[in-house]
Design a protein around this motif. Structure first.
Motif, PDB file in Angstrom:
ATOM      1  N   TRP A  38       0.840  -1.204   0.000  1.00  0.00           N
ATOM      2  CA  TRP A  38       0.000   0.000   0.000  1.00  0.00           C
ATOM      3  C   TRP A  38       0.881   1.262   0.000  1.00  0.00           C
ATOM      4  O   TRP A  38       0.624   2.195  -0.764  1.00  0.00           O
ATOM      5  CB  TRP A  38      -0.902   0.010   1.231  1.00  0.00           C
ATOM      6  N   LEU A  58      -7.553   4.150  -1.860  1.00  0.00           N
ATOM      7  CA  LEU A  58      -8.421   2.969  -1.813  1.00  0.00           C
ATOM      8  C   LEU A  58      -7.887   1.859  -2.705  1.00  0.00           C
ATOM      9  O   LEU A  58      -7.824   0.695  -2.287  1.00  0.00           O
ATOM     10  CB  LEU A  58      -9.838   3.350  -2.223  1.00  0.00           C
ATOM     11  N   ILE A  59      -7.506   2.203  -3.935  1.00  0.00           N
ATOM     12  CA  ILE A  59      -6.996   1.193  -4.861  1.00  0.00           C
ATOM     13  C   ILE A  59      -5.700   0.584  -4.334  1.00  0.00           C
ATOM     14  O   ILE A  59      -5.498  -0.634  -4.387  1.00  0.00           O
ATOM     15  CB  ILE A  59      -6.766   1.813  -6.253  1.00  0.00           C
ATOM     16  N   ALA A  61      -4.879   0.352  -1.244  1.00  0.00           N
ATOM     17  CA  ALA A  61      -5.253  -0.487  -0.100  1.00  0.00           C
ATOM     18  C   ALA A  61      -5.809  -1.833  -0.563  1.00  0.00           C
ATOM     19  O   ALA A  61      -5.552  -2.865   0.074  1.00  0.00           O
ATOM     20  CB  ALA A  61      -6.272   0.243   0.763  1.00  0.00           C
ATOM     21  N   ILE A  62      -6.540  -1.843  -1.671  1.00  0.00           N
ATOM     22  CA  ILE A  62      -7.090  -3.098  -2.192  1.00  0.00           C
ATOM     23  C   ILE A  62      -5.964  -4.046  -2.604  1.00  0.00           C
ATOM     24  O   ILE A  62      -5.962  -5.228  -2.255  1.00  0.00           O
ATOM     25  CB  ILE A  62      -8.033  -2.828  -3.381  1.00  0.00           C
ATOM     26  N   PHE A  63      -4.985  -3.502  -3.337  1.00  0.00           N
ATOM     27  CA  PHE A  63      -3.865  -4.347  -3.757  1.00  0.00           C
ATOM     28  C   PHE A  63      -3.016  -4.771  -2.563  1.00  0.00           C
ATOM     29  O   PHE A  63      -2.470  -5.884  -2.538  1.00  0.00           O
ATOM     30  CB  PHE A  63      -3.011  -3.612  -4.788  1.00  0.00           C
ATOM     31  N   LEU A  65      -4.262  -5.322   0.414  1.00  0.00           N
ATOM     32  CA  LEU A  65      -5.059  -6.358   1.070  1.00  0.00           C
ATOM     33  C   LEU A  65      -4.939  -7.685   0.327  1.00  0.00           C
ATOM     34  O   LEU A  65      -4.802  -8.743   0.959  1.00  0.00           O
ATOM     35  CB  LEU A  65      -6.527  -5.918   1.147  1.00  0.00           C
ATOM     36  N   ILE A  66      -4.994  -7.635  -0.997  1.00  0.00           N
ATOM     37  CA  ILE A  66      -4.842  -8.856  -1.788  1.00  0.00           C
ATOM     38  C   ILE A  66      -3.487  -9.496  -1.517  1.00  0.00           C
ATOM     39  O   ILE A  66      -3.366 -10.714  -1.326  1.00  0.00           O
ATOM     40  CB  ILE A  66      -4.980  -8.545  -3.296  1.00  0.00           C
ATOM     41  N   ASN A 109      -3.509 -10.310  -7.920  1.00  0.00           N
ATOM     42  CA  ASN A 109      -3.627  -8.869  -8.134  1.00  0.00           C
ATOM     43  C   ASN A 109      -4.056  -8.559  -9.566  1.00  0.00           C
ATOM     44  O   ASN A 109      -4.808  -7.613  -9.816  1.00  0.00           O
ATOM     45  CB  ASN A 109      -2.307  -8.173  -7.811  1.00  0.00           C
ATOM     46  N   MET A 112      -7.789  -9.185  -9.824  1.00  0.00           N
ATOM     47  CA  MET A 112      -8.510  -8.102  -9.170  1.00  0.00           C
ATOM     48  C   MET A 112      -8.468  -6.829 -10.021  1.00  0.00           C
ATOM     49  O   MET A 112      -9.459  -6.111 -10.150  1.00  0.00           O
ATOM     50  CB  MET A 112      -7.909  -7.843  -7.791  1.00  0.00           C
ATOM     51  N   ILE A 116     -11.763  -4.890 -11.356  1.00  0.00           N
ATOM     52  CA  ILE A 116     -12.086  -3.511 -10.952  1.00  0.00           C
ATOM     53  C   ILE A 116     -12.241  -2.606 -12.167  1.00  0.00           C
ATOM     54  O   ILE A 116     -13.180  -1.805 -12.252  1.00  0.00           O
ATOM     55  CB  ILE A 116     -10.988  -2.968 -10.011  1.00  0.00           C
TER      56      ILE A 116
END
Length: 284
Positions: A38, A58-59, A61-63, A65-66, A109, A112, A116
């Motif tokens: 992140w 946000l994006i 954070a998503i990667f 988290l993945i 990733n 995802m 997205i």
């Protein structure tokens, strides 16, 4: 033809036993790696990430988290099983494990990312994602190995000093004074902190009633080193200093030199550049 033996010799290190223990805190590590991903994406914005006009935090954070979920799952489902069934764990095993982890994270990733942004799943796009993941993965892996190496050296040093201190608890050493009316200095070896050369004398720093005490003895540093050569924990770290590595409490510096703290003594003892490899070899 003549290169084959050399290549095989250079690659023989891959079959050596992996020197570091695998971390048992896989859940904590997965969170740390997710935060690192992140931070790299959001703060540094590499690989064209800065061109994205949406919510970058946000994006990223998503990667992150993945990445975190992938690491935790991979460790739980794959690494634990491999560690149970493969003994000894060798360097090439660890290298293949890291590459497998990077491939798994890149694939997840990539999927995802395609979901997205509603992009088609293509092999060429996956190769781009794999390329990015390899670059970041190599950076994180090098940093992780550096951390593990320092932890390994610290644990090795603590183990070495603990064992040596216990073995020498009833041993005393004598530093002979060359003056006709001089008094030899006899102290427990575990009380010795360091010895410093001072012109025609040496200054011996040792613990007396748990307090640092200094005594001058008329002799040379080389003579003392010769007298104490049978004690491996008596280590020359500088042309003017000898230390008892059993009493090192901290070491700060780099390949150019270190500053040592010993016991309760406030003085910092230098380790000159030429003695750094010997110090590392001693504790490794």
């Amino acid at each position: 033809m003549y290169l084959c033996p050399k290549i095989l010799k250079d690659m023989s290190f891959l079959t050596r036993k992996y020197p570091f223990k695998q971390s048992e805190h896989w859940l904590r590590d997965s969170i740390i790696y997710g935060i690192i991903i992140w931070a790299i994406l959001y703060l540094l914005q590499p690989f064209g990430f800065s061109l994205y006009t949406g919510n970058k935090c946000l994006i990223a954070a998503i990667f992150g988290l993945i990445t975190s979920v992938c690491y935790a799952f991979y460790y739980w489902a794959v690494i634990r099983s491999l560690l149970r069934h493969i003994t000894p764990w060798r360097i090439w095993h660890n290298g293949c494990m890291v590459l497998g982890l990077i491939l798994f994270i890149a694939l997840c990733n990539f999927l995802m990312f395609s979901y997205i942004f509603e992009l088609p799943i293509t092999f060429s796009m996956f190769l781009v994602f794999l390329y990015w993941t390899l670059i970041i993965g190599v950076f994180i892996t090098i940093a992780s190995i550096g951390f593990e190496y320092n932890r390994f050296l610290r644990e090795k040093m603590e183990e070495l000093l603990s064992n040596t201190t216990e073995e020498q608890k009833d041993i005393s050493i004598t530093i002979h004074d060359n003056n006709v009316r001089g008094n030899d200095l006899c102290i427990p070896i575990n009380s010795l902190l360091y010895i410093e050369a001072q012109k025609n004398n040496i200054s011996v720093c040792y613990l007396n009633d748990d307090k640092p005490t200094f005594t001058e003895v008329h002799t040379t540093l080389m003579a003392v080193i010769e007298e104490l050569k049978d004690y491996e924990n008596i280590f020359q770290c500088h042309r003017s200093f000898v230390v008892n590595v059993n009493n090192i409490t901290s070491a700060r510096g780099n390949s150019n030199g270190y500053q040592l703290k010993l016991g309760k003594c406030l003085n910092s003892i230098p380790v000159s550049r030429q003695y750094v490899p010997k110090l590392k070899a001693f504790i490794a």
